[in-house]
Scaffold this active site. Structure first.
Site, PDB file in Angstrom:
ATOM      1  N   SER A 291      -4.933   4.375   3.685  1.00 33.17           N
ATOM      2  CA  SER A 291      -3.980   4.240   2.578  1.00 33.17           C
ATOM      3  C   SER A 291      -4.210   2.912   1.875  1.00 33.17           C
ATOM      4  O   SER A 291      -4.630   1.942   2.499  1.00 33.17           O
ATOM      5  CB  SER A 291      -2.549   4.284   3.112  1.00 33.17           C
ATOM      6  OG  SER A 291      -2.267   3.111   3.857  1.00 33.17           O
ATOM      7  N   ASP A 292      -3.929   2.877   0.586  1.00 36.89           N
ATOM      8  CA  ASP A 292      -3.821   1.582  -0.062  1.00 36.89           C
ATOM      9  C   ASP A 292      -2.639   0.872   0.606  1.00 36.89           C
ATOM     10  O   ASP A 292      -1.832   1.513   1.288  1.00 36.89           O
ATOM     11  CB  ASP A 292      -3.614   1.733  -1.576  1.00 36.89           C
ATOM     12  CG  ASP A 292      -4.039   0.482  -2.352  1.00 36.89           C
ATOM     13  OD1 ASP A 292      -4.107  -0.611  -1.735  1.00 36.89           O
ATOM     14  OD2 ASP A 292      -4.288   0.577  -3.566  1.00 36.89           O
ATOM     15  N   TRP A 293      -2.521  -0.419   0.407  1.00 37.60           N
ATOM     16  CA  TRP A 293      -1.562  -1.234   1.178  1.00 37.60           C
ATOM     17  C   TRP A 293      -0.107  -0.864   0.836  1.00 37.60           C
ATOM     18  O   TRP A 293       0.423  -1.302  -0.177  1.00 37.60           O
ATOM     19  CB  TRP A 293      -1.860  -2.705   0.951  1.00 37.60           C
ATOM     20  CG  TRP A 293      -2.835  -3.273   1.933  1.00 37.60           C
ATOM     21  CD1 TRP A 293      -2.656  -4.414   2.674  1.00 37.60           C
ATOM     22  CD2 TRP A 293      -4.109  -2.752   2.339  1.00 37.60           C
ATOM     23  NE1 TRP A 293      -3.736  -4.611   3.514  1.00 37.60           N
ATOM     24  CE2 TRP A 293      -4.634  -3.625   3.337  1.00 37.60           C
ATOM     25  CE3 TRP A 293      -4.852  -1.614   2.008  1.00 37.60           C
ATOM     26  CZ2 TRP A 293      -5.872  -3.384   3.970  1.00 37.60           C
ATOM     27  CZ3 TRP A 293      -6.078  -1.386   2.631  1.00 37.60           C
ATOM     28  CH2 TRP A 293      -6.560  -2.273   3.585  1.00 37.60           C
ATOM     29  N   GLY A 294       0.465  -0.028   1.681  1.00 31.73           N
ATOM     30  CA  GLY A 294       1.829   0.422   1.432  1.00 31.73           C
ATOM     31  C   GLY A 294       1.911   1.736   0.672  1.00 31.73           C
ATOM     32  O   GLY A 294       2.984   2.140   0.255  1.00 31.73           O
TER      33      GLY A 294
END
Ligand SMILES: *[C@@H]1O[C@H](CO)[C@@H](O)[C@H](O)[C@H]1NC(C)=O
Ligand SMILES: *[C@@H]1O[C@H](CO)[C@@H](O)[C@H](O)[C@H]1NC(C)=O
Ligand SMILES: *[C@@H]1O[C@H](CO)[C@@H](O)[C@H](O)[C@H]1NC(C)=O
Ligand SMILES: *[C@@H]1O[C@H](CO)[C@@H](O)[C@H](O)[C@H]1NC(C)=O
Ligand SMILES: *[C@@H]1O[C@H](CO)[C@@H](O)[C@H](O)[C@H]1NC(C)=O
Ligand SMILES: *[C@@H]1O[C@H](CO)[C@@H](O)[C@H](O)[C@H]1NC(C)=O
Ligand SMILES: *[C@@H]1O[C@H](CO)[C@@H](O)[C@H](O)[C@H]1NC(C)=O
Ligand SMILES: *[C@@H]1O[C@H](CO)[C@@H](O)[C@H](O)[C@H]1NC(C)=O
Ligand SMILES: *[C@@H]1O[C@H](CO)[C@@H](O)[C@H](O)[C@H]1NC(C)=O
Ligand SMILES: *[C@@H]1O[C@H](CO)[C@@H](O)[C@H](O)[C@H]1NC(C)=O
Ligand SMILES: *[C@@H]1O[C@H](CO)[C@@H](O)[C@H](O)[C@H]1NC(C)=O
Ligand SMILES: *[C@@H]1O[C@H](CO)[C@@H](O)[C@H](O)[C@H]1NC(C)=O
Length: 819
Positions: A319-322
């Site tokens: 995932s992208d961060w968050g």
């Protein structure tokens, strides 16, 4: 889907163009019709379960943030596709890596498998993302690091030219070498995973992060992606294709839904990912946004179907961060790793949507054991693929605490990478105008260097966080965009410093003024001076930083720091004014492009550490420019036909890609709008002639053009084998040695519903003066096909296909018909 089983080699017609963007597809209607239940209720339930639709509620999981479904069935919808296919790998290299991963995984207990999938949490480890070591089985853990143009947030690294600059070189060899050097630096610093390349397409010139990618054309982006992955992975670091997918603006990147039809998706936005998968990329990063109202990190159609089934991507999705919004839904939709692992990035709170929660979910059957095994296998396979199990350096720096003596070894990673950084920056410099032999400079007697964009960064190159320069006030020359895609400069040659050294050699008198707002001083030093160099800029970046009210995306296309006024005043007193632009993307040049006192315009993009030295090489003719624009510079913002969606009247803003295939030059061509400088345009100090183009159909035996030892794709091989060979001659008819960037555009029959021209080939040839070179390139079945929404296949349209070869998208010199 193995198309080879359903599609014969013959040419089949596609019934319709399938570009009706937001109308529901037949299978969507059928989904409701087949089940004798209340359609809306079922739709709502599906969404809440996170199955296919907009839902982000995994069973039992809190959603962050919550996007309530308002019952509006007219909104675009993403069909469900379950389960996630088990990785198998199509190349021998991947098969071996997967075999090793499976074997090693037998030693892992369930908790340890979960550790592989779950980041250790923000600031819990030396890197921007960390997978914890598992000592019992001897696994050293993983270090994940930004950014696309160099190792972020540490010292003794190279700030390479940004990808948009590399793209302007149109040179596959330089894409490869830049990424290889960059990959070596990641390895030296002990980072296992390079969070790049970034290949989101510059759909609108205002898009904040366009500069992290390879511009406005999917084919150019695809080649950038392919050769960057090969280069970095040959250096031993795992490459990450990002951001999957349709993260083309910064506004509402966390809550907006990008809506587009599947033809536009495949032909424009998915293509660079396909090429990255073909190059053997170890990982893919899913993006923050929603697509068709379903979060990209739990959209089963995007992850399970298009990426892991259609492209047979064998690696892992992080995932992208968050960007993860639910535990179970994301696991089942095809996410394999959550980053940085926190429930809410980057809150520093304990807990994760996976971690212990994933263990519970596997134990209670919401996530299959085989799914967890597949996540872990994919992650370990990436590690084995790159041989990182054999003596890979451990992270020797601390991204979160750069001065901590205990965790920072300050290892020098730069080697001789200044050479390739400088070459890419020169090769990515575009000469847009050159009158009265203004360039190259020839021992001018006097020179004025004007504008904040010429000067050094006076508080130091790394004063502003993530290179977001001074809230938009003049500060110093622009070398990078801002955000997580930036690097700390270990050194930086400003244009002024390099010009000063060079001017001394020629005994040129040099005067300067870096104050954009002291016009009188600029006029004073430009008046009666042989040449005035005016430096201007425009910047953009990632949306977590706002600069002069620009929330990542730019608010306008004008130059910053009153650049136009500066040019106006200088040109009033100097008839040999050379304008140099550093910019993240196109700017409005109408007030000065045709001014006769502007004798030259140099588009220097974002050159990184070697800015000044690379520019001086071009200005003085030590490097004959050959760069070309990787996007169109229009005369008016409205000429692009696309724009950022800045305002929301709903909780989930709908970013409708209604322009479909018509972005950038495709739109200008379709609407017959004259740009200021077209896609692919750029001048040289020499002249090139094109001649003798011809074409023949070739056998399918030779696969070398697409071939890569790492190649791995679910699309059938024959689709990518050379089908046509095109040959033509290039002659250097001028007085300078140099490179010519040629481009080949396809003109499809009208009925195919394509824009008038689409790029399908390019090359950069080095030819010494008065010499001729024969150039050959291939087109595959895929190259001459379009995606048929009705049949869900790549098909070659009926009718005559023309190949247009030239020096830009509007400077066509040769045309041949494919038979
Ligand atoms: C499965 O485990 C999750 C994670 O704790 C929990 O929230 C969920 O309610 C459980 N689901 C079922 C079907 O038991
Ligand atoms: C996008 O399209 C939807 C219909 O699918 C429509 O409701 C919405 O208003 C459109 N949004 C914008 C910003 O045009
Ligand atoms: C989005 O919806 C369009 C039709 O409205 C469809 O063509 C496309 O395949 C959908 N994309 C995804 C990822 O579901
Ligand atoms: C798995 O191994 C870890 C040590 O790495 C240990 O702490 C844990 O108790 C083990 N879990 C199970 C379920 O055996
Ligand atoms: C499980 O997820 C919830 C949020 O849904 C979170 O509050 C909790 O800390 C998580 N548990 C673990 C063990 O990570
Ligand atoms: C700059 O140009 C403007 C007109 O565009 C003019 O009014 C002004 O006096 C000029 N300033 C200087 C210092 O020449
Ligand atoms: C430029 O220099 C000349 C010669 O010294 C002078 O006559 C003229 O006034 C100057 N122009 C400006 C705008 O300063
Ligand atoms: C465009 O934006 C820049 C940067 O915020 C600003 O300096 C400039 O004044 C704006 N231009 C216009 C015409 O509003
Ligand atoms: C060009 O420069 C000359 C001075 O060399 C000046 O007289 C003339 O007005 C300028 N022209 C424009 C269009 O600025
Ligand atoms: C430019 O201005 C200079 C004086 O500064 C003059 O000698 C020269 O002829 C001008 N050139 C042109 C092309 O106008
Ligand atoms: C740009 O286009 C808009 C809308 O078509 C028009 O109103 C405006 O006058 C144009 N601007 C210029 C400088 O041509
Ligand atoms: C628009 O988006 C912002 C967050 O970006 C949100 O706070 C606001 O509520 C949204 N407006 C509407 C009408 O949903």
């Amino acid at each position: 889907m193995k198309l080879s089983t359903v599609l014969p080699l013959a040419v089949l017609a596609c019934a319709g163009s399938g570009l009706a963007v937001l109308s529901p597809e037949p299978d969507y209607q059928q989904l409701f019709a087949e089940r004798d239940v209340d359609a809306a209720a079922q739709f709502l339930e599906r969404r809440q379960q996170g199955i296919g639709g907009a839902g982000q509620n995994g069973p039992g999981y809190q959603t962050v943030p919550s996007v309530p479904f308002n019952g509006d069935d007219s909104l675009p919808y993403s069909p469900p596709f379950y389960p996630t296919p088990q990785t198998k790998g199509t190349s021998q290299k991947w098969k071996d890596a997967i075999g090793k991963a499976r074997e090693y995984l037998q030693q892992f207990n369930q908790t340890e498998k979960v550790i592989l999938t779950t980041g250790s949490g923000w600031e819990r480890g030396p890197c921007v993302g960390n997978i914890s070591p598992i000592p019992r089985v001897g696994f050293p853990g993983l270090c994940l690091m930004d950014g696309p143009a160099g190792v972020r947030g540490t010292d003794r690294v190279t700030s390479f030219p940004d990808a948009i600059t590399a793209a302007a070189s149109f040179d596959r060899d330089l894409f490869y070498k830049r990424a290889h050097a960059l990959g070596e630096e990641f390895k030296t610093k002990g980072a296992n995973i390079w969070l790049g390349p970034m290949m989101n397409v510059a759909r609108t010139p205002l898009g904040g992060r366009n500069w992290e990618g390879f511009g406005a054309d999917p084919y150019l982006n695809g080649e950038g992606s392919y050769y960057s992955v090969l280069g970095a992975q040959d250096a031993g670091v795992q490459a990450t294709l990002k951001h999957y997918i349709n993260n083309e603006q910064e506004h509402f990147r966390n809550e907006g839904s990008s809506n587009l039809d599947s033809r536009t998706e495949r032909e424009i936005y998915l293509h660079p990912f396909l090429r990255g998968v073909q190059a053997g990329a170890a990982s893919v990063m899913c993006s923050y946004n929603l697509v068709n109202n379903s979060w990209a990190c739990q959209n089963s159609e995007l992850l399970n179907n298009r990426l892991k089934t259609e492209l047979e991507f064998p690696g892992y999705v992080m995932s992208d961060w968050g960007a993860q919004h639910a535990g179970v839904a994301s696991a089942n939709a095809g996410l394999d790793m959550t980053m940085p692992g926190d429930v809410l990035c980057c809150s520093l709170q304990e807990g994760s949507l996976w971690g212990g929660n994933l263990t519970t979910a596997v134990n209670n059957g919401s996530v299959a054991t085989t799914r967890l095994d597949d996540m872990a296998t994919r992650i370990l396979a990436g590690w084995f693929l790159l041989g990182q199990d054999q003596g890979y350096p451990k992270a020797n720096f601390n991204f979160f605490d750069k001065k901590d003596p205990a965790t920072n070894q300050h290892v020098d990673a730069t080697a001789d990478h200044d050479k390739i950084a400088r070459e890419v920056a020169s090769a990515g410099t575009v000469l847009l105008k050159n009158r009265r032999n203004a360039l190259p400079l020839n021992k001018p007697g006097s020179m004025a260097v004007i504008g904040s964009d010429a000067g050094p960064l006076y508080q130091g190159a790394n004063y502003w966080p993530d290179r977001a320069q001074n809230g938009g006030l003049p500060y110093g020359t622009l070398g990078q965009g801002w955000g997580s895609g930036s690097t700390d400069y270990s050194y930086f040659f400003s244009p002024y410093e390099a010009l000063q050294s060079r001017a001394r050699k020629d005994r040129t008198g040099i005067a300067w003024n870096f104050d954009d707002f002291n016009l009188a001083q600029s006029v004073m030093i430009a008046n009666m001076t042989d040449v005035a160099l005016v430096f201007v800029s425009a910047e953009s970046g990632e949306g977590y930083i706002t600069l002069d009210r620009n929330e990542g995306d730019r608010n306008n296309l004008t130059l910053w720091n009153q650049g136009e006024q500066l040019i106006r005043n200088v040109t009033a007193v100097n008839n040999n004014t050379i304008v140099i632009v550093h910019s993240t993307g196109a700017v409005d040049m109408e007030s000065f492009a045709e001014n006769p006192n502007v004798t030259a315009i140099v588009w220097a993009n974002l050159p990184g550490s070697e800015s000044g030295r690379a520019l001086v090489d071009v200005l003085y003719g030590d490097y004959n420019p050959s760069g070309r624009l990787p996007y169109t510079i229009g005369k008016n913002r409205t000429d692009y036909g696309t724009d950022v969606l800045y305002y929301n009247d709903t909780v989930t803003p709908q970013i409708n890609y209604t322009e479909a295939l018509n972005i950038d030059y495709r739109y200008f061509d379709t609407k017959n709008i004259e740009p200021r400088y077209e896609f692919g345009f750029g001048l040289s100090y020499t002249k090139f002639a094109y001649s003798g183009a011809w074409t023949q159909q070739v056998g399918s035996a030779d696969n070398s053009w697409w071939g890569s030892a790492n190649a791995s794709t679910g699309l059938p091989e024959w689709l990518f084998q050379p089908k046509y060979e095109v040959t033509f001659s290039l002659t250097n008819a001028g007085d300078w040695d140099g490179h010519e960037v040629w481009q080949a555009y396809l003109e499809f029959p009208r009925s195919a519903g394509e824009p008038p021209k689409v790029l399908r080939g390019f090359g950069r040839e080095k030819i010494s003066k008065y010499n001729t070179k024969e150039v050959k390139f291939h087109l595959s079945q895929y190259d001459v096909s379009t995606w048929c929404n009705d049949k869900q296949q790549w098909l070659q349209p009926e009718g005559k296909l023309k190949v247009l070869i030239g020096a830009s998208s509007r400077d066509i010199r040769q045309a041949v018909v494919l038979n």
